[in-house]
Design a protein around this motif. Structure first.
Motif, short mmCIF file in Angstrom:
data_model
loop_
_atom_site.label_atom_id
_atom_site.label_comp_id
_atom_site.label_asym_id
_atom_site.label_seq_id
_atom_site.Cartn_x
_atom_site.Cartn_y
_atom_site.Cartn_z
N PHE A 36 42.21 47.55 50.70
CA PHE A 36 42.56 48.40 51.85
C PHE A 36 41.86 49.75 51.75
CE2 PHE A 36 45.45 51.98 52.86
CZ PHE A 36 45.35 51.94 54.25
N LEU A 37 41.82 50.33 50.54
CA LEU A 37 41.14 51.62 50.35
C LEU A 37 39.64 51.49 50.60
CD1 LEU A 37 42.97 52.90 47.13
CD2 LEU A 37 43.41 53.57 49.50
N ILE A 38 39.07 50.36 50.19
CA ILE A 38 37.65 50.12 50.44
C ILE A 38 37.39 49.99 51.94
CG2 ILE A 38 35.76 48.46 50.10
CD1 ILE A 38 36.94 47.86 47.35
N ASP A 39 38.30 49.31 52.66
CA ASP A 39 38.17 49.15 54.10
C ASP A 39 38.20 50.51 54.80
OD1 ASP A 39 38.18 47.09 56.37
OD2 ASP A 39 39.84 48.39 56.94
N LEU A 40 39.10 51.40 54.34
CA LEU A 40 39.14 52.76 54.89
C LEU A 40 37.82 53.49 54.64
CD1 LEU A 40 42.61 54.43 54.19
CD2 LEU A 40 41.67 53.65 56.35
N TYR A 41 37.31 53.32 53.42
CA TYR A 41 36.06 53.98 53.05
C TYR A 41 34.91 53.57 53.97
CZ TYR A 41 31.72 54.60 50.40
OH TYR A 41 30.43 54.90 50.03
N TYR A 42 34.84 52.30 54.29
CA TYR A 42 33.74 51.81 55.12
C TYR A 42 33.90 52.14 56.61
CZ TYR A 42 31.50 49.15 51.37
OH TYR A 42 30.82 48.79 50.23
N ASN A 43 35.11 52.49 57.03
CA ASN A 43 35.35 52.63 58.47
C ASN A 43 35.72 54.04 58.92
OD1 ASN A 43 35.25 49.76 59.73
ND2 ASN A 43 36.42 49.48 57.84
N SER A 44 35.85 54.98 58.01
CA SER A 44 36.10 56.37 58.39
C SER A 44 34.94 57.23 57.88
CB SER A 44 37.42 56.87 57.79
OG SER A 44 37.56 58.26 57.97
N LEU A 47 42.86 56.22 58.76
CA LEU A 47 43.04 55.04 59.58
C LEU A 47 42.91 55.38 61.07
CD1 LEU A 47 43.63 52.03 59.17
CD2 LEU A 47 46.06 52.54 59.43
N ILE A 48 43.43 56.55 61.47
CA ILE A 48 43.27 57.00 62.86
C ILE A 48 41.79 57.21 63.17
CG2 ILE A 48 43.72 58.91 64.46
CD1 ILE A 48 46.42 59.26 63.06
N ASP A 49 41.06 57.79 62.22
CA ASP A 49 39.61 57.98 62.41
C ASP A 49 38.94 56.64 62.65
OD1 ASP A 49 37.16 59.23 62.51
OD2 ASP A 49 36.91 59.33 60.34
N GLN A 50 39.35 55.63 61.88
CA GLN A 50 38.79 54.29 62.07
C GLN A 50 39.14 53.74 63.45
OE1 GLN A 50 39.99 51.49 59.04
NE2 GLN A 50 39.64 49.73 60.36
N ARG A 51 40.41 53.89 63.87
CA ARG A 51 40.84 53.37 65.17
C ARG A 51 40.15 54.08 66.33
NH1 ARG A 51 42.22 49.87 62.26
NH2 ARG A 51 44.34 49.15 61.86
N VAL A 52 39.95 55.39 66.22
CA VAL A 52 39.25 56.13 67.27
C VAL A 52 37.83 55.61 67.42
CG1 VAL A 52 38.31 58.39 67.89
CG2 VAL A 52 40.66 58.20 67.09
N ALA A 53 37.15 55.38 66.29
CA ALA A 53 35.78 54.85 66.35
C ALA A 53 35.76 53.46 66.97
CB ALA A 53 35.19 54.81 64.94
N GLU A 54 36.75 52.63 66.60
CA GLU A 54 36.82 51.29 67.18
C GLU A 54 37.09 51.34 68.68
OE1 GLU A 54 39.84 49.44 64.90
OE2 GLU A 54 38.53 49.01 63.17
N PHE A 55 37.93 52.32 69.10
CA PHE A 55 38.24 52.46 70.52
C PHE A 55 36.98 52.81 71.32
CE2 PHE A 55 39.15 55.42 74.00
CZ PHE A 55 39.91 54.62 74.83
N HIS A 56 36.22 53.79 70.84
CA HIS A 56 35.02 54.20 71.56
C HIS A 56 33.98 53.07 71.57
CE1 HIS A 56 36.20 58.25 72.43
NE2 HIS A 56 36.40 58.56 71.15
N LEU A 57 33.86 52.34 70.46
CA LEU A 57 32.93 51.22 70.42
C LEU A 57 33.34 50.15 71.42
CD1 LEU A 57 30.52 49.79 69.11
CD2 LEU A 57 32.10 48.89 67.38
N SER A 58 34.65 49.86 71.47
CA SER A 58 35.14 48.87 72.43
C SER A 58 34.93 49.34 73.86
CB SER A 58 36.63 48.61 72.17
OG SER A 58 37.15 47.68 73.10
N ASN A 59 35.07 50.63 74.08
CA ASN A 59 34.86 51.19 75.42
C ASN A 59 33.42 50.98 75.87
OD1 ASN A 59 36.68 52.19 77.20
ND2 ASN A 59 36.37 54.34 76.70
#
Length: 656
Positions: free
Chosen positions: A40-48, A206-218
């Motif tokens: 989980f920590l590695i996933d955060l590292y790669y996505n924020s 995690l919010i940083d990751q979700r914001v990036a995913e939101f903009h990418l999805s947009n």
């Protein structure tokens, strides 16, 4: 209503340690990442992006530019150590291993080392980095100690990837040629595993990751959720609706559709499609505010003093110039980076001690702002003080000690006494030796001058060395710890604490008195279970050492702490105290200003006083407990001067 998409924003990021009967290891995960908290920590590292920038920059600071051996007089051990540093294993240098350890330490809160013993089990042959995400602790024994670890390439599928059992690092049980040392920084309510220092900011990453995913999805789905399209010319069949939907999606969604126009055909103006944008009030300001908030909270969770240190640009102006950046770096270095480095160095030193090459190591620290010239270039054209100024360091003392050349010497009682042509030279040498004045000596009809008013007089140091100190009988005492004194306050009684714990841990037989206190070194046999003594040791090549240091080094004795503290009131090194005082703290300042020596703590375990034999393993565990207790001893602030040679103190251990 069952067609409405529901997004659950409730996320649990705090780790949970779970012990199950069906498994031999302790699970470590979250509600959404079962036994996969490191992943989980590695996933955060790669996505924020903000989070990963801090991890990368901090781990680089921890690893520094390399490792170096502090100056010392043990040339043979230093040569062996440098060979080990050049080849920690078959393919990596020690610094390459340490860089991986530093990265895991910052990302995971701990690190793991695979230790390989040589065939005879007498030395550590190789060390390897073990990724923390592949490691799980075995169930602890009755005393709460983990004796085995389990290594698996993929903990999400242990049926396909069977965990491999590896013994924990143990100096006394070397049966297995491969062992694992897992350590890190203490985490509250975590007895088995270690958590990173930024755990409280994981939700923000995690919010940083979700914001990036939101903009990418947009961007990927440009119309979705942004426009409402209504056709007013009848309801087509289901197949026609799918064709219209796919046609609009293919033409007008995605990043590459940006800037395209919409063309419609209609035989009646009232039947044209209606396209209504779905807008959110002040969406731009909301996202800007959220971005600033999450960045600030991630920085706070990592204890970052300046975003610029992490390569993160900010608009406040703080830390944007060289001086402010260097100041921020010094704060971050001392409060965050150095504690990481100290833990890694102590762990490496524990391994090196096994090979009898446990010399003091230190990191070559990098700086955020460096000169455009290399150090070698500067050495060619600049003075030492000019180089120090370029590096932002204060100049050395402007007045250097004048070196006098002796014209001869005279041997008396095995001691080589220098002869000088002038009184000034003899008096200067006397000050170095810890005495005052001079006296004359005639040799071959010529008068020479010798340091000290009278060399026949026995000094207080001579009396102390004759009366105090001892040589340990290795037939009765087993040396189980030999380390540089680290943050031990002068009021902390290490020997008393060891024996106080031991009286509850061991059973004794015969006439041994494990809890008795020693009375006078050299006069009794000291039947303590533990004996703690201190040795005067060289920390750097001090050149022509003063008389105090020479005599302390040549005595070959070790001393009780109370005896060392007693020297604070004796004239054992007259003239080397503050402003030339005859007495000062020998415990803190050793031989005085510019001295290159320090104290080593040597802990001995009594071989004959335990009913079940030599419980060296238990004895070592108790030493570790007291070591931790000594660092938490706060009658007043611990003083870092104890484990530093005066040469490396401010003003070389002098007042100015």
């Amino acid at each position: 209503m069952d067609k409405i998409l529901n997004i659950n924003l409730e996320t649990q990021t705090a780790p949970k340690v779970i012990e199950t009967i069906s498994k031999d290891w302790i699970e470590y995960g979250t509600e959404n990442w079962n036994n996969l908290y490191p992943q989980f920590l590695i996933d955060l590292y790669y996505n924020s992006s903000t989070h990963s920038a801090i991890i990368n920059a901090t781990s680089d600071m921890i690893a520094g530019e390399g490792l170096t051996v502090k100056e010392n007089d043990n040339l043979q051990a230093e040569a062996e150590l440098k060979r080990f540093m050049a080849k920690a294993n078959s393919s990596e240098t020690l610094h390459e291993v340490v860089k991986k350890l530093a990265f895991d330490y910052k990302l995971q809160g701990g690190f793991a080392i695979n230790i390989i013993w040589n065939q005879a089990r007498t030395e550590v042959a190789e060390i390897y980095h073990v990724p923390v995400e592949r490691l799980r602790a075995g169930k602890p024994n009755k005393l709460g100690r983990v004796e085995h670890y389990y290594v698996c390439s993929d903990w999400s599928n242990t049926r396909k990837n069977k965990p491999h059992k590896v013994p924990a690092f143990n100096l006394n049980d070397r049966t297995s040629p491969s062992q694992i040392l897992y350590t890190g920084t203490y985490s509250p309510n975590m007895d088995i595993y270690f958590t990173p220092d930024y755990t409280a900011s994981c939700n923000w990453a995690l919010i940083d990751q979700r914001v990036a995913e939101f903009h990418l999805s947009n961007i990927e789905n440009g119309f979705s959720g942004s426009y409402f399209i209504s056709f007013s010319n009848g309801i087509p069949t289901e197949e026609e609706r799918w064709q219209i939907e796919n046609s609009i999606k293919n033409k007008f969604t995605g990043a590459k559709a940006s800037g395209k126009f919409v063309l419609t055909f209609s035989d009646d103006q009232t039947k044209t499609p209606v396209i209504t944008p779905i807008t959110v009030a002040n969406a731009d300001k909301q996202y800007l505010a959220l971005q600033e908030l999450l960045v600030q909270n991630i920085l706070t969770g990592h204890r970052v003093t300046s975003p610029m240190l992490m390569g993160i640009k900010n608009d406040t102006g703080l830390g944007n110039n060289a001086d402010e950046l260097n100041s921020a770096f010094e704060v971050y270095l001392n409060t965050v980076v150095k504690p990481y480095q100290n833990t890694i160095l102590k762990c490496i030193s524990k391994i090196l001690d096994v090979n009898n090459i446990g010399l003091p190591l230190e990191f070559i620290q990098n700086k955020p702002i460096t000169s455009k010239f290399t150090l070698e270039d500067m050495k060619e054209v600049m003075t030492q003080d000019e180089i120090r100024e370029e590096l932002g360091l204060p100049p050395l003392n402007a007045v250097q000690e004048e070196e006098f050349a002796k014209v001869g010497s005279m041997v008396r009682d095995g001691e080589d006494l220098p002869l000088y042509d002038t009184i000034e030279e003899a008096e200067a040498e006397a000050e170095k030796m810890g005495c005052k004045g001079y006296h004359e000596h005639t040799l071959d009809g010529k008068t020479y001058y010798m340091p000290c008013e009278n060399h026949e007089e026995t000094t207080e140091l001579d009396k102390f060395l004759e009366e105090y100190g001892e040589v340990i009988d290795e037939n009765e005492w087993n040396l189980i710890s030999d380390t540089e004194v680290d943050e031990e306050h002068e009021d902390f009684d290490f020997e008393f604490e060891l024996n106080d714990i031991a009286k509850y841990e061991f059973a004794t037989t015969g006439t041994a008195r494990p809890n008795a206190r020693s009375t006078q070194d050299g006069l009794d046999r000291d039947f303590n279970l533990y004996k703690v003594r201190y040795e005067y040791a060289a920390g750097r090549n001090a050149g022509n050492s003063r008389e105090f240091c020479n005599k302390m080094m040549s005595s070959g004795k070790v001393y009780r702490k109370e005896d060392i503290l007693m020297m604070n009131n004796l004239k054992v090194n007259a003239g080397f105290g503050p402003r030339g005082a005859d007495t000062y703290s020998i415990w803190f300042y050793k031989g005085g200003k510019n001295c290159g020596h320090f104290w080593r703590r040597k802990i001995y375990f009594y071989k004959l006083g335990v009913a079940t034999g030599n419980k060296i393993q238990d004895a070592t565990d108790i030493v570790g407990t007291v070591e931790a207790r000594s660092r938490g001893f706060y009658p007043k602030a611990n003083d870092s001067k104890v484990n530093r040679i005066p040469y490396n103190m401010p003003n070389r251990g002098g007042l100015n």
